[in-house]
Design a protein around this motif. Sequence first.
Motif, PDB file in Angstrom:
ATOM      1  N   ALA A   1      -7.668 -34.962  15.665  1.00 20.15           N
ATOM      2  CA  ALA A   1      -8.162 -33.775  16.124  1.00 20.15           C
ATOM      3  C   ALA A   1      -7.561 -33.663  17.519  1.00 20.15           C
ATOM      4  CB  ALA A   1      -9.727 -33.510  16.162  1.00 20.15           C
TER       5      ALA A   1
ATOM      6  N   ALA B   1      -7.044 -28.783  13.593  1.00 18.76           N
ATOM      7  CA  ALA B   1      -7.690 -29.607  14.554  1.00 18.76           C
ATOM      8  C   ALA B   1      -9.473 -29.312  14.132  1.00 18.76           C
ATOM      9  CB  ALA B   1      -7.546 -28.894  15.829  1.00 18.76           C
TER      10      ALA B   1
ATOM     11  N   SER C   1     -15.255 -26.813  19.123  1.00 18.88           N
ATOM     12  CA  SER C   1     -15.175 -26.194  17.837  1.00 18.88           C
ATOM     13  C   SER C   1     -15.155 -24.447  18.017  1.00 18.88           C
ATOM     14  CB  SER C   1     -16.438 -26.398  16.615  1.00 18.88           C
ATOM     15  OG  SER C   1     -16.415 -27.719  16.393  1.00 18.88           O
TER      16      SER C   1
ATOM     17  N   LEU D   1     -12.014 -31.973  13.329  1.00 15.87           N
ATOM     18  CA  LEU D   1     -13.294 -32.065  14.110  1.00 15.87           C
ATOM     19  C   LEU D   1     -14.500 -32.056  13.649  1.00 15.87           C
ATOM     20  CD1 LEU D   1     -13.903 -32.403  17.197  1.00 15.87           C
ATOM     21  CD2 LEU D   1     -14.178 -29.664  17.411  1.00 15.87           C
TER      22      LEU D   1
END
Length: 202
Positions: free
Chosen positions: A88, A62, A180, A66
């Motif tokens: 994501a 993911a 993130s 991203l």
Amino acid sequence: MATASTHGPVKEHPLAATAVLSVVGYVLVLGTFAGIVDVFPPIGNDTVILFSDAIAVVNSFALTALLVGFFFIRRGDVRRHRAAMLSAFSLILLFLVLYLWKVGGGFEKEIVIEQGQFLAAYAGLIRPLYLAMLAIHILLSAVAVPVVIYPVVLGLTHTPAELKETAHARIGRIAVASWSLSLFLGVVTYFLLNHLYGWVPR
């Protein structure tokens, strides 16, 4: 993110749609932790460990999707940006299912630093650092829910031209940053808990 113009209540009221979806997510998570939402079959120790490993893999993919999506939009490649961001988001939904099943059907883990392990002499510093990273990860995960959902809702209901007139790009940048960092800290704490040190059920 949308390739064609769509009409409907979600497009007309993206904030309301975001609020509803966010509340559903919060209720599901908090209800599972409180034992109110009891929909997950019980799982044993081996499955909890397997889910922990799977969650780390899902989060790593993911995070990669991203960052790749952010790279694509910086280059103006809307189609690939859309594919990466939806990937994501789909991976995060998979993470949510695995995580809630692990919590609701299994248990949480508590870090244990034993003598002879890496930097065990500094356990008094490592444990608070681990807990701080875990707290930031959890906080960002919770706060990021509406911040992530909102640009996804906009992207799925507006054409690229229409998105320029919305807060999609501005909120999206905040979502990428918070999401993130949350994913990165999640992977780091997983490694510390499951591979560098030990754990006991909590």
